[in-house]
Design a protein around this motif. Structure first.
Motif, short mmCIF file in Angstrom:
data_model
loop_
_atom_site.label_atom_id
_atom_site.label_comp_id
_atom_site.label_asym_id
_atom_site.label_seq_id
_atom_site.Cartn_x
_atom_site.Cartn_y
_atom_site.Cartn_z
N THR A 39 -0.24 13.90 6.83
CA THR A 39 -1.27 14.60 6.34
C THR A 39 -2.23 15.14 7.64
N HIS A 73 4.87 3.47 2.53
CA HIS A 73 4.94 4.74 3.38
C HIS A 73 3.85 4.43 4.41
N VAL A 87 0.88 4.42 6.73
CA VAL A 87 -0.75 4.92 6.47
C VAL A 87 -1.47 4.74 7.76
N TYR A 115 -1.73 9.41 4.88
CA TYR A 115 -0.59 9.47 5.64
C TYR A 115 -0.59 9.99 7.04
N ARG A 145 0.74 -1.12 -0.05
CA ARG A 145 0.06 0.09 -0.02
C ARG A 145 0.95 1.49 -0.07
N GLN A 146 0.51 1.98 -0.96
CA GLN A 146 1.28 3.51 -0.94
C GLN A 146 2.72 3.30 -0.81
N SER A 151 -6.91 2.79 5.92
CA SER A 151 -7.01 3.84 4.85
C SER A 151 -5.68 4.07 4.20
N ASN A 152 -5.56 4.96 2.94
CA ASN A 152 -4.10 5.10 2.52
C ASN A 152 -3.67 6.85 2.90
#
Length: 216
Positions: free
Chosen positions: A181, A169, A171, A178, A165-166, A175-176
């Motif tokens: 964020t 990175h 997460v 960050y 996933r991603q 969810s995806n």
């Protein structure tokens, strides 16, 4: 992106630079850079002038870092890594649970004993196996005991590092999103209830993201 030697980057491997490794494993950046140069020039890539490795290398790095901190010479660790790689047909033997679970230590030696094979690693200090065992408690493994994903703050927290996933990175939960964020919004003065509503997260997930970023 350029590749060195023969390890091929594939989708789902994850991509971790020196800064990523330092953040996720909570290790000094200078030491991460030095150890990568010692062990993984053949299993790394150059991305925008930065060295990057896969998820399996990230996991193995933590184990080899603590072996080095115990005073085991680099050449001894490389010999052990080479022997175990041949026995188990993997470039990253120290990312396998069944191998790491068989690291033993006494007052004089650090050694691996597995299926009749014994690999001795003579260090200058006592190895604190608890660091490695605690680290492996934060990992999920597949049926062959190979590391699949990592929970940096423990499995009771929401932050996960999953190479599927991603690009690996960190997460938040399923969810995806960050953690950075969420942390950026929090630092900007947004309330936790607002962030939860805006990103469809529960309060614990938001708190876990803030805690992760503060620790990093």
């Amino acid at each position: 992106m350029t590749k060195t030697l023969q390890h091929k980057l594939e989708l789902g491997d994850g991509i971790y630079t020196v800064a990523d490794i330092s953040e996720i494993l909570q290790l000094p950046t200078a030491k991460v850079r030095r150890w990568l140069a010692a062990y993984w020039n053949q299993y790394s890539w150059t991305i925008d002038r930065s060295v990057a490795v896969s998820f399996q290398a990230l996991v193995e790095f933590y184990v080899l870092y603590h072996l080095g901190e115990a005073g085991i010479p680099t050449k001894a660790v490389i010999r052990a890594k080479t022997a175990l790689s041949e026995w188990f047909n993997t470039p990253f033997p120290f990312a396998q649970k069944k191998i790491v679970e068989n690291i033993q230590t006494d007052q004089y030696r650090i050694y691996l004993e597995f299926e009749g094979h014994i690999v001795s690693l003579d260090g200058t200090k006592q190895l604190n196996l608890e660091f490695i065992r605690q680290f492996f408690h934060k990992l999920d493994f597949d049926q062959e005991s190979i590391a699949l994903r990592f929970w940096p703050r423990g499995k009771e927290k929401s932050i996960v590092v999953d190479p599927q996933r991603q690009f690996g990175h960190p997460v938040i939960g399923t969810s995806n999103i960050y953690p950075e964020t969420i942390y950026g919004l929090y630092q900007g003065g947004e309330s936790i209830p607002f962030i939860c509503s805006a990103y469809d997260l529960v309060e614990k997930e938001v708190q876990d993201a803030i805690e992760y970023c503060k620790a990093a």
